[in-house]
Every structure is written in C-alpha cells, then in structure tokens.
Design an enzyme around this catalytic site. Structure first.
Site, mmCIF file in Angstrom:
data_model
loop_
_atom_site.group_PDB
_atom_site.id
_atom_site.type_symbol
_atom_site.label_atom_id
_atom_site.label_comp_id
_atom_site.label_asym_id
_atom_site.label_seq_id
_atom_site.Cartn_x
_atom_site.Cartn_y
_atom_site.Cartn_z
ATOM 1 N N LYS A 92 49.283 73.994 -16.975
ATOM 2 C CA LYS A 92 49.671 75.233 -16.288
ATOM 3 C C LYS A 92 48.655 75.697 -15.251
ATOM 4 O O LYS A 92 47.464 75.482 -15.412
ATOM 5 C CB LYS A 92 49.810 76.360 -17.314
ATOM 6 C CG LYS A 92 50.963 76.156 -18.254
ATOM 7 C CD LYS A 92 51.222 77.405 -19.075
ATOM 8 C CE LYS A 92 50.347 77.506 -20.281
ATOM 9 N NZ LYS A 92 50.850 78.487 -21.267
ATOM 10 N N LEU A 128 27.196 72.794 -18.386
ATOM 11 C CA LEU A 128 27.051 73.896 -19.352
ATOM 12 C C LEU A 128 25.608 74.408 -19.430
ATOM 13 O O LEU A 128 25.368 75.492 -19.952
ATOM 14 C CB LEU A 128 27.536 73.468 -20.750
ATOM 15 C CG LEU A 128 28.995 73.009 -20.839
ATOM 16 C CD1 LEU A 128 29.378 72.721 -22.281
ATOM 17 C CD2 LEU A 128 29.942 74.040 -20.235
ATOM 18 N N GLY A 154 37.571 78.496 -15.171
ATOM 19 C CA GLY A 154 39.022 78.465 -15.336
ATOM 20 C C GLY A 154 39.775 79.327 -14.340
ATOM 21 O O GLY A 154 40.884 78.971 -13.919
HETATM 22 N N1 NAD Z 1 45.707 76.868 -17.131
HETATM 23 C C1 NAD Z 1 45.610 77.148 -18.409
HETATM 24 O O1 NAD Z 1 46.438 76.740 -19.228
HETATM 25 C C2 NAD Z 1 44.482 77.975 -18.894
HETATM 26 C C3 NAD Z 1 44.014 77.823 -20.200
HETATM 27 C C4 NAD Z 1 42.959 78.625 -20.618
HETATM 28 C C5 NAD Z 1 42.397 79.541 -19.730
HETATM 29 N N2 NAD Z 1 42.887 79.651 -18.467
HETATM 30 C C6 NAD Z 1 42.307 80.610 -17.545
HETATM 31 O O2 NAD Z 1 40.908 80.391 -17.439
HETATM 32 C C7 NAD Z 1 40.288 81.612 -17.081
HETATM 33 C C8 NAD Z 1 39.022 81.750 -17.868
HETATM 34 O O3 NAD Z 1 38.181 80.683 -17.518
HETATM 35 P P1 NAD Z 1 36.602 80.713 -17.758
HETATM 36 O O4 NAD Z 1 36.330 81.182 -19.117
HETATM 37 O O5 NAD Z 1 36.095 79.418 -17.297
HETATM 38 O O6 NAD Z 1 36.123 81.925 -16.848
HETATM 39 P P2 NAD Z 1 35.661 82.035 -15.325
HETATM 40 O O7 NAD Z 1 36.378 81.097 -14.461
HETATM 41 O O8 NAD Z 1 35.737 83.494 -15.024
HETATM 42 O O9 NAD Z 1 34.122 81.602 -15.365
HETATM 43 C C9 NAD Z 1 33.185 82.431 -15.958
HETATM 44 C C10 NAD Z 1 31.988 82.686 -15.051
HETATM 45 O O10 NAD Z 1 31.128 81.571 -15.117
HETATM 46 C C11 NAD Z 1 30.808 81.128 -13.795
HETATM 47 N N3 NAD Z 1 30.538 79.699 -13.918
HETATM 48 C C12 NAD Z 1 31.425 78.700 -13.978
HETATM 49 N N4 NAD Z 1 30.797 77.525 -14.204
HETATM 50 C C13 NAD Z 1 29.472 77.796 -14.273
HETATM 51 C C14 NAD Z 1 28.309 77.000 -14.487
HETATM 52 N N5 NAD Z 1 28.387 75.685 -14.742
HETATM 53 N N6 NAD Z 1 27.101 77.606 -14.485
HETATM 54 C C15 NAD Z 1 27.013 78.949 -14.289
HETATM 55 N N7 NAD Z 1 28.065 79.757 -14.088
HETATM 56 C C16 NAD Z 1 29.300 79.179 -14.091
HETATM 57 C C17 NAD Z 1 32.015 81.523 -12.980
HETATM 58 O O11 NAD Z 1 31.689 81.655 -11.618
HETATM 59 C C18 NAD Z 1 32.358 82.870 -13.598
HETATM 60 O O12 NAD Z 1 31.530 83.865 -13.060
HETATM 61 C C19 NAD Z 1 41.298 82.700 -17.344
HETATM 62 O O13 NAD Z 1 41.720 83.223 -16.105
HETATM 63 C C20 NAD Z 1 42.442 82.018 -18.031
HETATM 64 O O14 NAD Z 1 43.692 82.555 -17.686
HETATM 65 C C21 NAD Z 1 43.895 78.886 -18.047
#
Ligand code: NAD
Ligand code: ZN
Length: 393
Positions: A156, A184, A119
């Site tokens: 967003k 995943l 994300g």
């Molecule tokens: N736009 C929106 O409305 C909205 C909604 C919810 C969250 N967000 C944003 O999303 C972010 C959180 O996203 P997140 O939880 O995905 O965290 P993230 O993007 O930090 O990902 C978590 C970790 O997992 C790793 N990763 C990603 N995919 C992987 C895979 N398939 N295998 C192994 N590792 C992988 C990433 O490199 C990172 O180190 C926050 O910044 C939040 O603000 C935005």
C-alpha cells in the site's frame, strides 16, 4: 428478437495481473561497490539518470554519501528532499514528487525513482509513482525500524486526507525494497521504540517466540540500535516473515478480516487527533494494550497475560496509557470509522492468547467504557508493582 435485446449489448473483460516483488536485506547499500541500488529491475546494470527522493533527515545524515555513491558509479541524479513529517503527509507532497519526476524526464520503466527514508516519505513517493504515467516502478529503501519491518513488505501507499490517516492511496508495491540495518544507527531512540510498537503487535497476534525475544532482549536491542548480529537479525527477520505470511494471501485486502489490523482499530483516529504527540507505533502499542484488556474482559486472556503485555511495552519504552484511551466518545468514533473501512463490520482483532488472534463483531460503547477503566487500573497496578520491585531491589 425483442426491441430491448437488439438495442443492448455487453462485453466482459477479464484479465489477471501477476504480482511479484522482493524485499532484500543488503548491508552497506551506500558503499560504491554495492550495486544493489543501481541494478535495473530486470537485474541489468544501468547508468540512466535517476530521481532520488529522500526525507530531510536522510538528506542531513546521508546526503553527501548518497551523492558520492552515485558519482562514483557515474550515474547522474536529481536529489529531491521531502519533508518527512506525518503532518505534511498529503497530496501537496505527492504533487511535488510528480513535478520532480516530470522535470527529470522519468521514463516508463527503465529509470525508476529511488526513495530512501522513513515510512511517511515512502508512502508519498509510492503514491506519486502509482500515478505517474498511470504507474511506474520505483525502488523503496526504508531507513527506520518501522519502515524496515512493516512498510518494507506493504503493497500500500497513502497520504492523509481531511484529518483521516492514509485516506487516499493505492495498492502498488514497488518491485524491489532494499533494507540496510546500518541506517538504524542514526535513527532517534524514540523512533526505534516506535518501530518496536509494530513488532510488538506482530508478536501478540502471531508469534509467541517473538514476544519472548522482545521480553528478554527488547531493551538491549534498542540500546544497541539493532547493530549487533544475532538476536537483532532474528527479531527483524521474524517480523518481516510474519508480515509476508499475513499479507501475501490477502494482498489486495479483499478479505477484511485481518489479524495484522491488531492495534489498528482505535489508533488511526487517536493518532491523527493527537498529532504530533503520538507516533504511529506508539498509538498502535496503546491500541494493543486496550485490545488486550478487551480480551481479558471477554475471558480470552488472564490478568497475568495482560500484565505481561504491559510490562513488555514499558520495557520497550512505549506508552502504556494516554487520555485518548479514556475518552469513550473518541474511541467509539474511531471504531465507527474503522467499521466503515472494514465495509460495515467491526472485524475487531483481539488476542485469543499471546501469539494468536480472533475477531469480535459485537463491541458496544458500554463495553469500551468498561475496558477503558480496567485498562487504567491495570496500568496503575503495574506501575505500583514496578515501583515496589525497584524499592526492593
Ligand atoms: N504502506 C504501508 O502499508 C505502511 C505500513 C506501516 C506504516 N506506514 C506509514 O509509515 C509512516 C511511519 O513511518 P516511520 O515510522 O518510518 O516514520 P517517519 O517516516 O516519520 O520517520 C521518522 C523520522 O525519522 C527520520 N529518519 C528516517 N530515517 C532516518 C535515519 N536512518 N536516521 C535518522 N533519522 C531518520 C525521518 O526523517 C522522520 O523525521 C506512517 O505515515 C504510516 O502511515 C505505511
Ligand atoms: Zn501500522
């Protein structure tokens, strides 16, 4: 005619912008036979060169597969790797993506960049795409659980600014989001639990059946990394469906009374202050529990409802207590910033029962202090009960 009216004039411009975007589940996106990633937004096949932005984990786990996919389909790509951590989620990264788009000669519409990752990276690329040429389409591929159930539907984009979460951003949904559960498989377990924080939130305000599924199967789903069809499908689809139903009628957030803000009233500042200790979904889960105790204090929930919520959060491996939720000054500062975000009103979502929400507008620092101490008590009691259940097992 008076002097004034002769010297003033007024035009009013009014237009509407229809918005349509799709969220599609497609298994095996990186299988060269699967054309989903390549299809143009008008569905025509396209071999135009593309910028593909990934975060570092995706580059590590899937870099070779991504290159092989585009090579097999004879599409030239510029693979751009972004640091995907929350601490780096800022305007500098947006500018880096913009430079990559510019260097690649990205066109207005016909070769939209493809963003594959968590994300954080998706929000950064989304903001860059909304700025480049004043807005170009892009393709979004969320690869974390949180990304697949939450960011996938979002309109967003955003980056952190001056210590505040997502303070800068835009409303610019990509025309197409593609979800492939296979990603995943490699997501670290803590990140899967983190995604469960958002699913838990959705269940608490909207979907009792989803809550019951989490209660019964949540831990297994994490163990199986959502790879087995059946309950995993249902949990992911119910979460996405819940998001669609909540966001679609209020996509531009003209109405600031939003049930999906549950768990997002105190957590934004707590999360930023605690970085990198708490992940987003973890901070959300803590806020969900705090807000459940607030609902208990108001007489909307029973103590056994609150115990049930804490038990499910524990079962999902989410934190149920953090010292920030005992720091009333921090909680009040967090709520005060949230009030500014909600344009002067608390509009604080709380559960009216498990699976439904209502809103409060009269919470005081004194009440937060009481809730904090009751939360600690509930969490301690549930820990003791858990320990004694184990010793009797
Ligand atoms: N736009 C929106 O409305 C909205 C909604 C919810 C969250 N967000 C944003 O999303 C972010 C959180 O996203 P997140 O939880 O995905 O965290 P993230 O993007 O930090 O990902 C978590 C970790 O997992 C790793 N990763 C990603 N995919 C992987 C895979 N398939 N295998 C192994 N590792 C992988 C990433 O490199 C990172 O180190 C926050 O910044 C939040 O603000 C935005
Ligand atoms: Zn969230």
């Amino acid at each position: 005619m008076s002097q004034v009216s002769m010297r003033s004039a007024q035009w009013e411009i009014s237009a509407t912008l229809p918005v349509r975007y799709e969220v599609v589940e497609s298994v095996g996106l990186l299988d060269p036979q699967n054309q989903s990633l390549l299809r143009r937004l008008d569905n025509a096949a396209s071999n135009a060169p593309r910028v593909v932005v990934v975060d570092d984990a995706i580059a590590r786990f899937y870099g070779d597969q991504i290159k092989a996919y585009f090579e097999a389909n004879r599409v030239e790509i510029n693979l751009f790797v972004l640091n995907g951590s929350e601490q780096h989620k800022g305007m500098d990264q947006v500018l880096d993506v913009l430079s990559a788009l510019n260097a690649a000669g990205t066109q207005r519409v016909s070769n939209p960049p493809i963003a594959i990752g968590g994300g954080v990276m998706l929000d950064v690329v989304g903001l860059a795409a909304s700025l480049y040429r004043r807005g170009i389409p892009y393709v979004r591929v969320p690869t974390t659980l949180l990304g697949q159930v939450d960011v996938s539907v979002a309109a967003k984009t955003g980056v952190n600014f001056e210590g505040y979460r997502n303070r800068l951003g835009s409303y610019s949904p990509p025309p197409r989001t593609l979800i492939d559960r296979k990603f995943l498989e490699t997501v670290p377990e803590r990140q899967l639990r983190n995604g469960m924080g958002e699913i838990l939130k959705m269940s608490l305000i909207k979907d009792l059946m989803l809550f019951e599924l989490l209660e019964e199967h949540g831990a297994d789903l994490i163990d199986q990394r959502f790879q087995r069809p059946g309950v995993a499908d249902e949990v992911i689809r119910r979460s996405i469906q819940g998001m669609v139903e909540e966001l679609e009628p209020n996509l531009w957030e003209r109405n600031l009374i939003r049930a999906v803000d549950y768990g997002h009233s105190f957590s934004p500042l707590v999360e930023m202050r605690a970085l990198p200790e708490l992940l987003h979904g973890e901070a959300v889960a803590l806020d969900c529990i705090f807000s459940a105790v607030l609902a208990l204090r108001r007489g909307f929930l029973s103590r056994s409802d609150v115990d049930r919520v804490i038990r499910v959060a524990r079962r999902l491996g989410l934190p149920v207590w953090h010292p920030s939720f005992g720091d009333v000054d921090l909680l009040w500062a967090a709520l005060s910033d949230t009030v500014r975000h909600r344009d002067g009103a608390q509009n604080l979502p709380v559960m009216s029962r498990i699976g439904a929400a209502r809103f409060l507008n009269d919470v005081t620092p004194g009440e937060l202090a009481e809730v904090a101490s009751v939360m600690l008590q509930c969490v301690d009691d549930s820990q003791e009960r858990g320990a004694s259940a184990e010793s009797h097992a």
